[in-house]
Scaffold this active site. Structure first.
Site, PDB file in Angstrom:
ATOM      1  N   ASN A  25      -0.134 -16.624 -39.628  1.00  0.00           N
ATOM      2  CA  ASN A  25      -1.379 -16.640 -40.404  1.00  0.00           C
ATOM      3  C   ASN A  25      -1.781 -18.022 -40.913  1.00  0.00           C
ATOM      4  OD1 ASN A  25      -1.541 -13.861 -39.983  1.00  0.00           O
ATOM      5  ND2 ASN A  25      -0.383 -13.436 -41.834  1.00  0.00           N
ATOM      6  N   THR A  56      -4.216 -19.975 -33.563  1.00  0.00           N
ATOM      7  CA  THR A  56      -5.104 -19.567 -32.468  1.00  0.00           C
ATOM      8  C   THR A  56      -6.524 -20.047 -32.715  1.00  0.00           C
ATOM      9  OG1 THR A  56      -3.694 -17.663 -32.000  1.00  0.00           O
ATOM     10  CG2 THR A  56      -5.945 -17.592 -31.134  1.00  0.00           C
ATOM     11  N   GLU A 116       0.797 -18.886 -28.221  1.00  0.00           N
ATOM     12  CA  GLU A 116       2.076 -18.153 -28.250  1.00  0.00           C
ATOM     13  C   GLU A 116       3.146 -18.908 -27.457  1.00  0.00           C
ATOM     14  OE1 GLU A 116       2.164 -15.705 -30.283  1.00  0.00           O
ATOM     15  OE2 GLU A 116       0.094 -15.001 -30.415  1.00  0.00           O
ATOM     16  N   CYS A 138       7.699 -19.220 -48.346  1.00  0.00           N
ATOM     17  CA  CYS A 138       8.385 -20.508 -48.443  1.00  0.00           C
ATOM     18  C   CYS A 138       9.893 -20.274 -48.267  1.00  0.00           C
ATOM     19  CB  CYS A 138       8.092 -21.160 -49.796  1.00  0.00           C
ATOM     20  SG  CYS A 138       8.740 -20.229 -51.215  1.00  0.00           S
TER      21      CYS A 138
END
EC number: 2.7.1.21
Length: 192
Positions: A12, A16, A89, A183
């Site tokens: 996220n 892409t 990917e 994190c």
């Protein structure tokens, strides 16, 4: 001089979207791009395109563990000049395919931009990421944030009850909600 780039991050971070924007930038200047994505991603939906979470799409060629990328790219480039190769990917590449990409850069003089995860839900390197970290000319970390506000650089896999999954197959497809980018501090807090 062409280079091999590895853009990596946790989930996220917009990898892409960045790939599709880079392709668009080349095309806007009249240059041809060639996009690839992993077959394992496409098997679930029988797709042959790259799609970002914000809805951007582009057609793409598919690679699997047997794909000879140097040979394929050489043939396409011979037919009509390719100005940039973009791989989504890329963590699913194998060692030989990363070697193929170094040949695309060094022999065909075509820049290659690879986008993917660095590590899996157990914080272990993917094969493609391992070899790209070793052989890429440029390493670029794309940033995303943990729920605490720190930079997220790990991924947790969670079940339907929100519990952390510590074992299982490295590759598992499903809803993005099964993964949470965190994190290092919160990875260790939740994982251990």
């Amino acid at each position: 001089m062409s280079k091999l780039y590895f853009y990596y991050s946790a989930m996220n971070a917009g990898k892409t979207t960045a790939l599709l924007q880079s392709s668009y930038n080349y095309q806007e200047r009249g240059m041809r791009t060639l996009l690839y994505t992993a077959a394992v991603v496409c098997q679930k939906n029988d797709i042959k395109y790259i799609r970002s979470r914000i809805g951007l799409t582009s057609s793409a060629r598919i690679f699997n563990g047997k794909t000879n990328l140097f040979k394929q790219i050489s043939i396409v480039n011979k037919e009509k000049k390719i100005h940039c190769i973009l791989i989504d990917e890329c963590h699913f590449l194998n060692r030989n395919q990363v070697i193929d990409l170094t040949k695309v850069v060094d022999i065909l003089n075509i820049p290659v931009l690879c986008y993917g995860l660095r590590t899996d839900f157990q914080s272990k390197l993917f094969s493609g990421s391992l070899w790209l970290l070793a052989w890429a000319d440029k390493l670029i970390e794309l940033k995303t944030i943990c729920y605490c506000g720190r930079q997220a650089n790990r991924v947790l896999r969670i079940d339907n009850n929100g519990c952390v999954i510590r074992a299982g197959s490295q590759i598992m497809f499903g809803d993005n909600n099964q993964y949470v980018s965190v994190c290092r501090k919160h990875f260790h807090k939740k994982y251990n």
